[in-house]
Design an enzyme around this catalytic site. Structure first.
Site, PDB file in Angstrom:
ATOM      1  N   GLU A  13      32.687  30.369  34.902  1.00 49.13           N
ATOM      2  CA  GLU A  13      32.546  31.442  33.896  1.00 49.13           C
ATOM      3  C   GLU A  13      32.530  30.852  32.493  1.00 49.13           C
ATOM      4  OE1 GLU A  13      32.014  34.229  32.751  1.00 49.13           O
ATOM      5  OE2 GLU A  13      32.236  35.795  34.252  1.00 49.13           O
ATOM      6  N   ASN A 137      33.299  42.480  31.237  1.00 43.36           N
ATOM      7  CA  ASN A 137      32.189  41.523  31.214  1.00 43.36           C
ATOM      8  C   ASN A 137      31.175  41.881  30.136  1.00 43.36           C
ATOM      9  OD1 ASN A 137      32.230  39.303  33.081  1.00 43.36           O
ATOM     10  ND2 ASN A 137      32.206  40.786  34.762  1.00 43.36           N
ATOM     11  N   ASP A 187      27.197  41.063  35.122  1.00 46.19           N
ATOM     12  CA  ASP A 187      28.342  40.181  34.861  1.00 46.19           C
ATOM     13  C   ASP A 187      28.274  39.715  33.405  1.00 46.19           C
ATOM     14  OD1 ASP A 187      30.307  37.961  35.075  1.00 46.19           O
ATOM     15  OD2 ASP A 187      30.164  38.320  37.221  1.00 46.19           O
TER      16      ASP A 187
END
Length: 276
Positions: A13, A137, A187
């Site tokens: 991430e 997100n 996302d």
């Protein structure tokens, strides 16, 4: 699509192209680690997102705080607590805004419904923006700093909100993109120099581009299903990087959790500096 780095992250991430270092940094949240192509840094708790302060210093979001971190010396300075009294939650996606603030989201480690929130750190103070969020997100911003985007991933929607001259929300959020009919999960996201959104979709193995008006521009596919977050970088900010996650995948695909890069016609821009 080209493999950028073969390191497999359980939950990759937060990719950040650092404009002064000229390198990509990204996290393995579950691994409590920050990566670059040539080295890594380990932490005592989960870390998920960062903004750059100077060539060597970052603001990093962790399970319990925002802290200033020196990549060369390892020196740390806590800036503020981040749900430190709620051990069931952790930080997730985050990004600097054009005014020098830093937006960060939290969520339950077990992804419990409505346990997370969005926050903004600005001029030394952390302010909660919205609560009741399940998976925070897609925080990203129009180049002029007057619009922010974000997503609660399970809703299948990307929201937008108008910002005032200091970068604070000044209106009610509204739906910018709605993928409910398709069942898609937005996302992480980033905007390019023209203000278009580039969104990674969890479970679809791709990053897609959309104009602010919602017109689809392109689909860029990657060889792993759990694509998590894009970043624009390289010498002219035309390279699209994307992190991914290997969590819960048992298909033996070696690409799961790796980090990728794609040469595109996208014109990006440098991520803003976080002002402390």
């Amino acid at each position: 699509m080209t493999l950028f780095n073969a390191t497999r992250c359980t939950l990759g991430e937060g990719p950040l192209w650092h404009p002064e270092r000229g390198e990509l940094l990204w996290f393995d949240i579950v691994g409590c680690r920050l990566h670059s192509a040539s080295r890594h840094w380990d932490f005592a708790e989960m870390v998920s997102a960062a903004g750059w302060v100077s060539r060597d210093e970052l603001v990093i979001a962790s399970e319990s705080r925002l802290f200033r971190y020196d990549l060369e010396t390892g020196a740390e300075e806590t800036l503020c607590a981040l749900e430190a009294d709620t051990p069931a939650t952790r930080s997730n996606d985050g990004r600097a805004d054009p005014m020098g603030g830093f937006w960060i989201g939290t969520m339950a480690k077990a992804e419990g419904k409505g346990a997370g929130a969005f926050y903004r750190y600005y001029k030394g103070a952390l302010r909660k923006l919205w609560g009741g969020i399940t998976v925070t997100n897609a925080q990203c911003f129009a180049p002029d700093g007057r619009t922010a985007y974000f997503s609660d991933t399970p809703t299948h929607q990307v929201m937008r909100v108008a910002l005032d001259a200091e970068g604070w929300p000044c209106a009610a959020p509204e739906i910018a993109l709605d993928f409910t009919a398709q069942g898609w999960y937005p996302d992480g996201a980033v905007t390019d120099a023209a203000g278009n959104l580039w969104i990674a979709f969890w479970g679809r193995g791709c990053v897609e581009g959309y104009t602010p008006a919602g017109e689809k521009l392109a689909t860029h596919a990657f060889s792993c299903p759990q694509t998590t977050c894009p970043a624009l970088g390289g010498a002219d900010f035309s390279q699209l990087y994307c992190t991914s996650a290997a969590r819960d995948l048992t298909d033996g695909n070696p690409a799961n959790g790796q980090t990728f890069v794609l040469d595109t016609g996208i014109r990006g821009r440098a991520e803003p500096r976080v002002l402390l």
